[in-house]
Design a protein around this motif. Structure first.
Motif, mmCIF file in Angstrom:
data_model
loop_
_atom_site.group_PDB
_atom_site.id
_atom_site.type_symbol
_atom_site.label_atom_id
_atom_site.label_comp_id
_atom_site.label_asym_id
_atom_site.label_seq_id
_atom_site.Cartn_x
_atom_site.Cartn_y
_atom_site.Cartn_z
ATOM 1 N N ASP A 72 0.826 -1.212 0.000
ATOM 2 C CA ASP A 72 0.000 0.000 0.000
ATOM 3 C C ASP A 72 0.859 1.261 0.000
ATOM 4 O OD1 ASP A 72 -1.983 -1.879 0.214
ATOM 5 O OD2 ASP A 72 -2.979 -0.974 1.949
ATOM 6 N N ILE A 73 2.080 1.160 0.569
ATOM 7 C CA ILE A 73 3.013 2.293 0.536
ATOM 8 C C ILE A 73 3.527 2.498 -0.881
ATOM 9 C CG2 ILE A 73 5.217 3.177 1.399
ATOM 10 C CD1 ILE A 73 4.747 1.541 3.959
ATOM 11 N N LYS A 74 3.885 1.420 -1.549
ATOM 12 C CA LYS A 74 4.378 1.518 -2.922
ATOM 13 C C LYS A 74 3.292 2.026 -3.864
ATOM 14 C CE LYS A 74 7.172 -2.569 -1.934
ATOM 15 N NZ LYS A 74 7.393 -3.982 -2.282
ATOM 16 N N LEU A 75 2.052 1.632 -3.578
ATOM 17 C CA LEU A 75 0.931 2.051 -4.417
ATOM 18 C C LEU A 75 0.433 3.458 -4.080
ATOM 19 C CD1 LEU A 75 -1.002 -1.326 -4.352
ATOM 20 C CD2 LEU A 75 -0.221 -0.172 -6.441
ATOM 21 N N GLY A 76 0.847 4.000 -2.944
ATOM 22 C CA GLY A 76 0.415 5.332 -2.549
ATOM 23 C C GLY A 76 -1.040 5.391 -2.125
ATOM 24 N N LEU A 77 -1.549 4.316 -1.548
ATOM 25 C CA LEU A 77 -2.943 4.285 -1.108
ATOM 26 C C LEU A 77 -3.125 5.063 0.197
ATOM 27 C CD1 LEU A 77 -3.756 0.523 -1.808
ATOM 28 C CD2 LEU A 77 -4.108 2.497 -3.308
ATOM 29 N N PRO A 78 -4.344 5.505 0.495
ATOM 30 C CA PRO A 78 -4.576 6.239 1.752
ATOM 31 C C PRO A 78 -4.167 5.450 2.993
ATOM 32 C CG PRO A 78 -6.452 6.481 0.275
ATOM 33 C CD PRO A 78 -5.547 5.470 -0.369
ATOM 34 N N SER A 79 -4.227 4.138 2.914
ATOM 35 C CA SER A 79 -3.859 3.286 4.051
ATOM 36 C C SER A 79 -2.356 3.272 4.329
ATOM 37 C CB SER A 79 -4.332 1.852 3.803
ATOM 38 O OG SER A 79 -3.871 1.392 2.538
ATOM 39 N N ARG A 80 -1.554 3.871 3.432
ATOM 40 C CA ARG A 80 -0.099 3.801 3.591
ATOM 41 C C ARG A 80 0.381 4.437 4.887
ATOM 42 N NH1 ARG A 80 2.031 8.101 -1.041
ATOM 43 N NH2 ARG A 80 0.736 9.869 -0.414
ATOM 44 N N ASP A 81 -0.306 5.485 5.360
ATOM 45 C CA ASP A 81 0.167 6.201 6.540
ATOM 46 C C ASP A 81 0.197 5.301 7.774
ATOM 47 O OD1 ASP A 81 0.663 8.600 5.223
ATOM 48 O OD2 ASP A 81 -1.406 9.270 5.461
#
Length: 355
Positions: A72-81
């Protein structure tokens, strides 16, 4: 140069700490908590237990490989934080136990890719092999099944919890470009590098393996030019590179000696290994000896000596020798031989410099 040896932990490795202890010059165990899924905060009790085990065997735990980055961090999703906060807390804990370097990568879905884990070589040993034509014509799901068949040991980068999401991950990466990945990496670095700096830990990104796009997925840690761009994303001595001669060496256009000299002060960790390239784009992981592959290992070690390299190094993937049953690429014998070859080159450079 401080020599390390990658170890996957008691019960998850065919190599014992007592065996590693008999390899001259090894002082660091390169480790991880392989049972903690990517994105989860590392439990302090598990960190301390492994530290105590490694230190009791006479080694330090200065280098972690890897603290995996959630997709999710690599994809830049809102859940990355949420996952980045877990990553920060893991960095803080590792700083408290004296870790100096954290290796990680930013490769979408697959950390590395090969088509055969036991390709037989002319001398009867076997090694990890990449067949270009097969990659271009194989379904990634079939390749996953092949990689994981009959394996009782976890394969780094091919963890079951990640591969169980393969269909949804490929769907998620549709339309994600190299530039999207660059921006998501920049966001990640801006969050974690200040934390690493406060705890005196150098973050060291690993090159993509192999250093080109596979299955249409974006890949950006592939070349000298791209590493130059990477280091400017967050210009800090704590933002560095794990310079892997084997990963980068699969592409004949990569001048690894030039990279060592240019990025000298930003390489806290080095993987030194050889690959033999073929004209059709295939490659196999040969012995560490310069003449056995296509990568100038002698020149690479000399370059590290010339820059006064005081960071950490380890032999990377080795062949499987003398019938050893081990995790593919991570047996005892060929990595031990590789260490002695690297020390021989280093000692020769030392003696030459003293004349």
């Amino acid at each position: 140069m401080k020599m390390g040896f990658r170890w996957f932990g008691e019960g998850n490795d065919t190599v014992a700490l007592s065996q590693i202890r008999q390899i001259p010059g090894v002082e660091t165990i390169v480790w991880s908590l392989h049972d903690v899924p990517a994105g989860e905060e590392w439990p302090m009790d598990k960190i301390l237990a492994l530290r105590d085990e490694v230190e009791a065997a006479g080694f330090n735990i200065d280098v972690v490989e890897s603290v995996n980055v959630h997709e999710d961090i690599k994809l830049g999703l809102p859940s990355r934080d949420r996952y980045i906060e877990n990553y920060k807390r893991t960095i803080e804990k590792l700083g408290q136990v004296g870790v100096k370097v954290i290796c990680y990568n930013f490769m979408p879905i697959f950390d590395w890719l090969r088509t055969d884990l036991h390709k037989e070589m002319e001398d009867g040993s076997t090694a990890l092999f990449y067949e270009k034509a097969r990659i271009e014509n194989i379904d990634p799901f079939d390749l996953v099944a092949k990689i994981n068949e009959n394996s009782a040991l976890t394969m780094p980068g091919w963890e079951p919890e990640r591969l169980a999401r393969l269909t949804s991950l490929f769907e998620a990466y549709k339309g994600v470009t190299d530039e999207n990945l660059w921006e998501n990496l920049r966001y990640f670095l801006n969050e974690i590098i200040p934390v690493a700096a406060r705890h005196n830990i150098k973050m060291a990104i690993h090159p993509d393996d192999p250093p080109w796009s596979i299955f249409g997925l974006p890949r950006i840690m592939t070349s000298q030019e791209n590493f130059r761009r990477f280091l400017k994303l967050h210009d800090s001595p704590y933002n560095g590179i794990t310079l892997c001669s084997g990963s980068l060496g699969a592409n004949p256009d990569n001048d690894i000696v030039a990279m060592i000299r240019e990025f000298a002060d930003r390489i806290p960790f080095a993987h030194i290994r050889n690959v033999r390239r073929y004209e059709n784009g295939d490659f196999i992981e040969s012995s560490h000896r310069t003449q056995d592959g296509s990568v100038d290992i002698a020149g690479i070690v000399k370059a590290y000596h010339d820059i006064g390299f005081a960071g950490y190094a380890r032999p990377d993937h080795g062949r499987h020798l003398w019938g050893e049953q081990c995790r593919p690429g991570y047996g005892l014998y060929d990595r031990a031989l590789g260490i002695m070859y690297l020390w021989g080159l280093w000692d020769a450079a030392e003696r030459s410099a003293q004349k």
